[in-house]
Design a protein around this motif. Structure first.
Motif, PDB file in Angstrom:
ATOM      1  N   TYR A   1       0.836  -1.202   0.000  1.00 33.62           N
ATOM      2  CA  TYR A   1       0.000   0.000   0.000  1.00 33.62           C
ATOM      3  C   TYR A   1       0.877   1.260   0.000  1.00 33.62           C
ATOM      4  O   TYR A   1       0.627   2.219  -0.736  1.00 33.62           O
ATOM      5  CB  TYR A   1      -0.899   0.029   1.237  1.00 33.62           C
ATOM      6  N   LYS A   2       1.900   1.241   0.867  1.00 33.76           N
ATOM      7  CA  LYS A   2       2.774   2.407   0.990  1.00 33.76           C
ATOM      8  C   LYS A   2       3.482   2.703  -0.324  1.00 33.76           C
ATOM      9  O   LYS A   2       3.612   3.866  -0.726  1.00 33.76           O
ATOM     10  CB  LYS A   2       3.795   2.165   2.105  1.00 33.76           C
ATOM     11  N   GLU A   3       3.947   1.641  -1.010  1.00 36.98           N
ATOM     12  CA  GLU A   3       4.616   1.835  -2.304  1.00 36.98           C
ATOM     13  C   GLU A   3       3.681   2.459  -3.324  1.00 36.98           C
ATOM     14  O   GLU A   3       4.072   3.362  -4.076  1.00 36.98           O
ATOM     15  CB  GLU A   3       5.143   0.495  -2.826  1.00 36.98           C
ATOM     16  N   LEU A   4       2.432   1.995  -3.372  1.00 38.26           N
ATOM     17  CA  LEU A   4       1.469   2.575  -4.312  1.00 38.26           C
ATOM     18  C   LEU A   4       1.264   4.060  -4.033  1.00 38.26           C
ATOM     19  O   LEU A   4       1.224   4.880  -4.944  1.00 38.26           O
ATOM     20  CB  LEU A   4       0.133   1.840  -4.208  1.00 38.26           C
ATOM     21  N   ILE A   5       1.127   4.387  -2.761  1.00 39.16           N
ATOM     22  CA  ILE A   5       0.866   5.774  -2.367  1.00 39.16           C
ATOM     23  C   ILE A   5       2.056   6.675  -2.675  1.00 39.16           C
ATOM     24  O   ILE A   5       1.909   7.765  -3.242  1.00 39.16           O
ATOM     25  CB  ILE A   5       0.504   5.835  -0.864  1.00 39.16           C
ATOM     26  N   GLU A   6       3.265   6.194  -2.304  1.00 35.18           N
ATOM     27  CA  GLU A   6       4.452   7.038  -2.478  1.00 35.18           C
ATOM     28  C   GLU A   6       4.928   7.095  -3.922  1.00 35.18           C
ATOM     29  O   GLU A   6       5.316   8.153  -4.415  1.00 35.18           O
ATOM     30  CB  GLU A   6       5.579   6.520  -1.574  1.00 35.18           C
ATOM     31  N   ASP A   7       4.901   5.957  -4.619  1.00 38.71           N
ATOM     32  CA  ASP A   7       5.421   5.924  -5.990  1.00 38.71           C
ATOM     33  C   ASP A   7       4.510   6.623  -6.984  1.00 38.71           C
ATOM     34  O   ASP A   7       4.974   7.161  -7.997  1.00 38.71           O
ATOM     35  CB  ASP A   7       5.641   4.480  -6.447  1.00 38.71           C
ATOM     36  N   TYR A   8       3.192   6.601  -6.711  1.00 40.27           N
ATOM     37  CA  TYR A   8       2.251   7.157  -7.682  1.00 40.27           C
ATOM     38  C   TYR A   8       1.533   8.401  -7.174  1.00 40.27           C
ATOM     39  O   TYR A   8       0.667   8.939  -7.853  1.00 40.27           O
ATOM     40  CB  TYR A   8       1.250   6.077  -8.099  1.00 40.27           C
ATOM     41  N   GLY A   9       1.895   8.846  -5.969  1.00 48.84           N
ATOM     42  CA  GLY A   9       1.346  10.085  -5.450  1.00 48.84           C
ATOM     43  C   GLY A   9      -0.160  10.072  -5.309  1.00 48.84           C
ATOM     44  O   GLY A   9      -0.828  11.067  -5.606  1.00 48.84           O
ATOM     45  N   ILE A  10      -0.712   8.934  -4.872  1.00 46.12           N
ATOM     46  CA  ILE A  10      -2.166   8.838  -4.712  1.00 46.12           C
ATOM     47  C   ILE A  10      -2.534   8.800  -3.228  1.00 46.12           C
ATOM     48  O   ILE A  10      -1.696   8.534  -2.374  1.00 46.12           O
ATOM     49  CB  ILE A  10      -2.737   7.601  -5.442  1.00 46.12           C
ATOM     50  N   THR A  11      -3.797   9.052  -2.940  1.00 45.37           N
ATOM     51  CA  THR A  11      -4.268   9.124  -1.557  1.00 45.37           C
ATOM     52  C   THR A  11      -4.769   7.762  -1.085  1.00 45.37           C
ATOM     53  O   THR A  11      -4.938   6.826  -1.865  1.00 45.37           O
ATOM     54  CB  THR A  11      -5.431  10.133  -1.441  1.00 45.37           C
ATOM     55  N   HIS A  12      -5.007   7.667   0.237  1.00 40.72           N
ATOM     56  CA  HIS A  12      -5.602   6.450   0.812  1.00 40.72           C
ATOM     57  C   HIS A  12      -6.932   6.151   0.139  1.00 40.72           C
ATOM     58  O   HIS A  12      -7.272   4.991  -0.122  1.00 40.72           O
ATOM     59  CB  HIS A  12      -5.809   6.623   2.327  1.00 40.72           C
ATOM     60  N   GLU A  13      -7.690   7.215  -0.122  1.00 41.61           N
ATOM     61  CA  GLU A  13      -9.008   7.067  -0.742  1.00 41.61           C
ATOM     62  C   GLU A  13      -8.880   6.473  -2.146  1.00 41.61           C
ATOM     63  O   GLU A  13      -9.649   5.592  -2.543  1.00 41.61           O
ATOM     64  CB  GLU A  13      -9.691   8.436  -0.820  1.00 41.61           C
ATOM     65  N   GLU A  14      -7.880   6.918  -2.897  1.00 39.83           N
ATOM     66  CA  GLU A  14      -7.692   6.415  -4.254  1.00 39.83           C
ATOM     67  C   GLU A  14      -7.218   4.961  -4.252  1.00 39.83           C
ATOM     68  O   GLU A  14      -7.632   4.157  -5.097  1.00 39.83           O
ATOM     69  CB  GLU A  14      -6.681   7.302  -4.994  1.00 39.83           C
ATOM     70  N   VAL A  15      -6.359   4.608  -3.307  1.00 40.15           N
ATOM     71  CA  VAL A  15      -5.921   3.215  -3.186  1.00 40.15           C
ATOM     72  C   VAL A  15      -7.121   2.325  -2.877  1.00 40.15           C
ATOM     73  O   VAL A  15      -7.302   1.255  -3.475  1.00 40.15           O
ATOM     74  CB  VAL A  15      -4.851   3.057  -2.082  1.00 40.15           C
ATOM     75  N   ALA A  16      -7.955   2.777  -1.939  1.00 40.43           N
ATOM     76  CA  ALA A  16      -9.140   2.009  -1.561  1.00 40.43           C
ATOM     77  C   ALA A  16     -10.057   1.793  -2.760  1.00 40.43           C
ATOM     78  O   ALA A  16     -10.588   0.700  -2.970  1.00 40.43           O
ATOM     79  CB  ALA A  16      -9.889   2.730  -0.437  1.00 40.43           C
ATOM     80  N   LYS A  17     -10.225   2.840  -3.566  1.00 35.22           N
ATOM     81  CA  LYS A  17     -11.099   2.743  -4.744  1.00 35.22           C
ATOM     82  C   LYS A  17     -10.539   1.768  -5.769  1.00 35.22           C
ATOM     83  O   LYS A  17     -11.261   0.931  -6.326  1.00 35.22           O
ATOM     84  CB  LYS A  17     -11.271   4.131  -5.366  1.00 35.22           C
ATOM     85  N   ARG A  18      -9.225   1.840  -6.024  1.00 35.37           N
ATOM     86  CA  ARG A  18      -8.601   0.961  -7.009  1.00 35.37           C
ATOM     87  C   ARG A  18      -8.691  -0.506  -6.594  1.00 35.37           C
ATOM     88  O   ARG A  18      -8.825  -1.392  -7.442  1.00 35.37           O
ATOM     89  CB  ARG A  18      -7.124   1.331  -7.190  1.00 35.37           C
ATOM     90  N   LEU A  19      -8.604  -0.754  -5.289  1.00 33.92           N
ATOM     91  CA  LEU A  19      -8.554  -2.134  -4.801  1.00 33.92           C
ATOM     92  C   LEU A  19      -9.893  -2.619  -4.269  1.00 33.92           C
ATOM     93  O   LEU A  19      -9.990  -3.740  -3.769  1.00 33.92           O
ATOM     94  CB  LEU A  19      -7.492  -2.245  -3.701  1.00 33.92           C
ATOM     95  N   SER A  20     -10.922  -1.772  -4.375  1.00 37.58           N
ATOM     96  CA  SER A  20     -12.268  -2.117  -3.882  1.00 37.58           C
ATOM     97  C   SER A  20     -12.236  -2.490  -2.399  1.00 37.58           C
ATOM     98  O   SER A  20     -12.816  -3.482  -1.967  1.00 37.58           O
ATOM     99  CB  SER A  20     -12.851  -3.272  -4.707  1.00 37.58           C
ATOM    100  N   LYS A  21     -11.536  -1.696  -1.616  1.00 34.92           N
ATOM    101  CA  LYS A  21     -11.470  -1.881  -0.172  1.00 34.92           C
ATOM    102  C   LYS A  21     -11.901  -0.591   0.505  1.00 34.92           C
ATOM    103  O   LYS A  21     -11.955   0.466  -0.131  1.00 34.92           O
ATOM    104  CB  LYS A  21     -10.045  -2.262   0.259  1.00 34.92           C
ATOM    105  N   SER A  22     -12.187  -0.660   1.794  1.00 34.68           N
ATOM    106  CA  SER A  22     -12.583   0.549   2.516  1.00 34.68           C
ATOM    107  C   SER A  22     -11.345   1.383   2.836  1.00 34.68           C
ATOM    108  O   SER A  22     -10.240   0.845   3.000  1.00 34.68           O
ATOM    109  CB  SER A  22     -13.310   0.185   3.812  1.00 34.68           C
ATOM    110  N   ARG A  23     -11.565   2.684   2.936  1.00 37.00           N
ATOM    111  CA  ARG A  23     -10.443   3.573   3.288  1.00 37.00           C
ATOM    112  C   ARG A  23      -9.924   3.216   4.669  1.00 37.00           C
ATOM    113  O   ARG A  23      -8.701   3.276   4.918  1.00 37.00           O
ATOM    114  CB  ARG A  23     -10.911   5.029   3.265  1.00 37.00           C
ATOM    115  N   ALA A  24     -10.808   2.845   5.590  1.00 35.83           N
ATOM    116  CA  ALA A  24     -10.388   2.489   6.951  1.00 35.83           C
ATOM    117  C   ALA A  24      -9.457   1.277   6.938  1.00 35.83           C
ATOM    118  O   ALA A  24      -8.473   1.224   7.688  1.00 35.83           O
ATOM    119  CB  ALA A  24     -11.611   2.198   7.813  1.00 35.83           C
ATOM    120  N   GLN A  25      -9.761   0.305   6.055  1.00 40.43           N
ATOM    121  CA  GLN A  25      -8.917  -0.891   5.985  1.00 40.43           C
ATOM    122  C   GLN A  25      -7.510  -0.521   5.513  1.00 40.43           C
ATOM    123  O   GLN A  25      -6.513  -1.024   6.042  1.00 40.43           O
ATOM    124  CB  GLN A  25      -9.544  -1.921   5.035  1.00 40.43           C
ATOM    125  N   ILE A  26      -7.428   0.357   4.519  1.00 39.37           N
ATOM    126  CA  ILE A  26      -6.130   0.804   4.008  1.00 39.37           C
ATOM    127  C   ILE A  26      -5.351   1.520   5.107  1.00 39.37           C
ATOM    128  O   ILE A  26      -4.185   1.227   5.361  1.00 39.37           O
ATOM    129  CB  ILE A  26      -6.305   1.747   2.796  1.00 39.37           C
TER     130      ILE A  26
END
Length: 296
Positions: free
Chosen positions: A141-166
Motif C-alpha cells: 500500500y505504501k509503495e502505491l501511495i508514495e510511488d504514484y502520489g495517490i491518496t488512501h481514498e484512491e488506493v481504496a477505490k482501485r482495490l475495492s477496499k474501505s479507506r479504513a482498511q487501508i
C-alpha cells in the motif's frame, strides 16, 4: 500454442478484468491467453511484495500441483531486452511450488505491459490475488501511495477496499522493526499488532514478547494494554510479578529471555530461573519505572 498477450490499452482495470476472466476459464481456455512456458525461461519478479515464503506451505502446494496440476496460471511479461525470457509479475508461490514438483513448464498469462506500469501492476495483482502477510500488504500500500502520489481514498477505490482498511493496515508500519518481524514470521497476529501499535516503540517489544512467552490471546493483550494505559500515572505499591510457563518451547524461551533483557536495560532487576522471569524491586522508584513499562 501461440501466445496472445493481454494489452494495457484500456488501463489497469481492464487488464485485471481480462486476467480474472482467464483465471476463471483457464481449464477450458480457447482464447490463447493461457499458454505453457518453460519454467527456466521465467525470471524472478524484482517487485515481489511478499518477502517470506513458508516452506511447509510451499511443499503442500507442490504436492497438490503434482496430483492435480496447476489450477491458476501465473502472470508474466516479456523481457524487452531478451524476448526469449519473461519476468514474473504474480504467482511466485505457484512458480516456486512448480519447481519443487519438478515441473518443466507452467501455465501462464503473458501481459504486454509498459515498463513504467510494471511496478503498479505487480503490486495491485499481488495485493488482489495473494494472501499477503499484513506487513507485506502494508508495504505494498505504501509503495502505491508514495510511488504514484495517490491518496488512501484512491488506493481504496482501485482495490475495492474501505479507506479504513487501508489506513489501519498502513498503521502497522508504525510498529518497531522487531515487532514487524514477529508479524512476518507469524509469531503474533494482525489482531495483536493492531493493539500494540497504540504503544510506544519500547512498550511494543515488551508486550509482544509477553504475548509470545505467555501465549496471550488478542483479548488478553487488549486488557493488558488497557490496564497499562489506565495505570501509567497512578500510584503503585511495592510488588513484583512473575511470568511463568510450566512448559516452554524454544520460541517462548527466547521471548522470555528478551523480555528479561529489556527489563534490565531499564535498570530493573530481572532474572530467569526455572522458566520464570523473576522481577525484584529495591525501592518505590523501581516499581514506578516498571509500572510505566507494563501494568502490575
Amino acid at each position: 500454442m501461440a501466445k496472445k498477450s493481454v494489452g494495457l490499452g484500456r488501463g489497469l482495470s481492464a487488464i485485471l478484468e481480462e486476467v480474472e476472466e482467464a483465471y476463471q476459464n483457464d481449464l477450458q481456455d480457447k482464447s490463447g491467453l493461457v499458454i505453457e512456458i518453460d519454467i527456466d525461461r521465467i525470471k524472478p519478479n524484482p517487485l515481489q511484495p511478499r518477502k517470506i515464503f513458508d516452506d511447509a506451505s510451499l511443499q503442500e502446494l507442490a504436492t497438490s500441483i503434482e496430483e492435480h496440476g496447476l489450477l491458476q496460471p501465473i502472470l508474466v511479461c516479456e523481457d524487452s531486452k531478451d524476448t526469449e525470457h519473461y519476468f514474473l509479475i504474480a504467482g511466485e508461490r505457484r512458480l516456486r511450488a512448480s519447481k519443487l514438483a519438478k515441473k518443466d513448464s507452467i501455465k501462464a498469462i503473458v501481459v504486454d505491459v509498459q515498463e513504467e506500469k510494471l511496478r503498479e501492476l505487480a503490486l495491485i495483482e499481488n495485493i488482489q490475488r495473494e494472501d499477503l502477510n499484513p506487513i507485506d500488504l502494508a508495504r505494498s500500500y505504501k509503495e502505491l501511495i508514495e510511488d504514484y502520489g495517490i491518496t488512501h481514498e484512491e488506493v481504496a477505490k482501485r482495490l475495492s477496499k474501505s479507506r479504513a482498511q487501508i489506513t489501519n493496515t498502513l498503521r502497522l508500519l508504525e510498529l518497531n522493526p522487531d515487532v514487524q518481524n514477529l508479524i512476518l514470521e507469524n509469531k503474533i497476529s494482525q489482531g495483536h499488532a493492531k493493539i500494540l501499535v497504540t504503544l510506544s516503540k519500547d512498550e511494543q517489544s515488551l508486550v509482544a514478547n509477553s504475548v509470545i512467552g505467555q501465549k496471550l490471546s488478542v483479548h488478553d493483550t487488549e486488557k493488558i494494554v488497557k490496564n497499562f494505559k489506565e495505570n501509567k500515572d497512578s500510584k503503585v505499591s511495592l510488588s513484583a510479578k512473575i511470568y511463568t510457563q510450566s512448559s516452554l518451547n524454544q520460541d517462548s524461551i527466547i521471548a522470555l529471555n528478551k523480555y528479561c533483557d529489556t527489563l534490565k536495560s531499564y535498570g530493573i532487576k530481572a532474572k530467569i530461573q526455572k522458566n520464570k522471569c523473576i522481577v525484584e524491586f529495591s525501592n518505590d522508584e523501581e516499581v514506578k519505572k516498571f509500572s510505566k513499562i507494563l501494568p502490575i
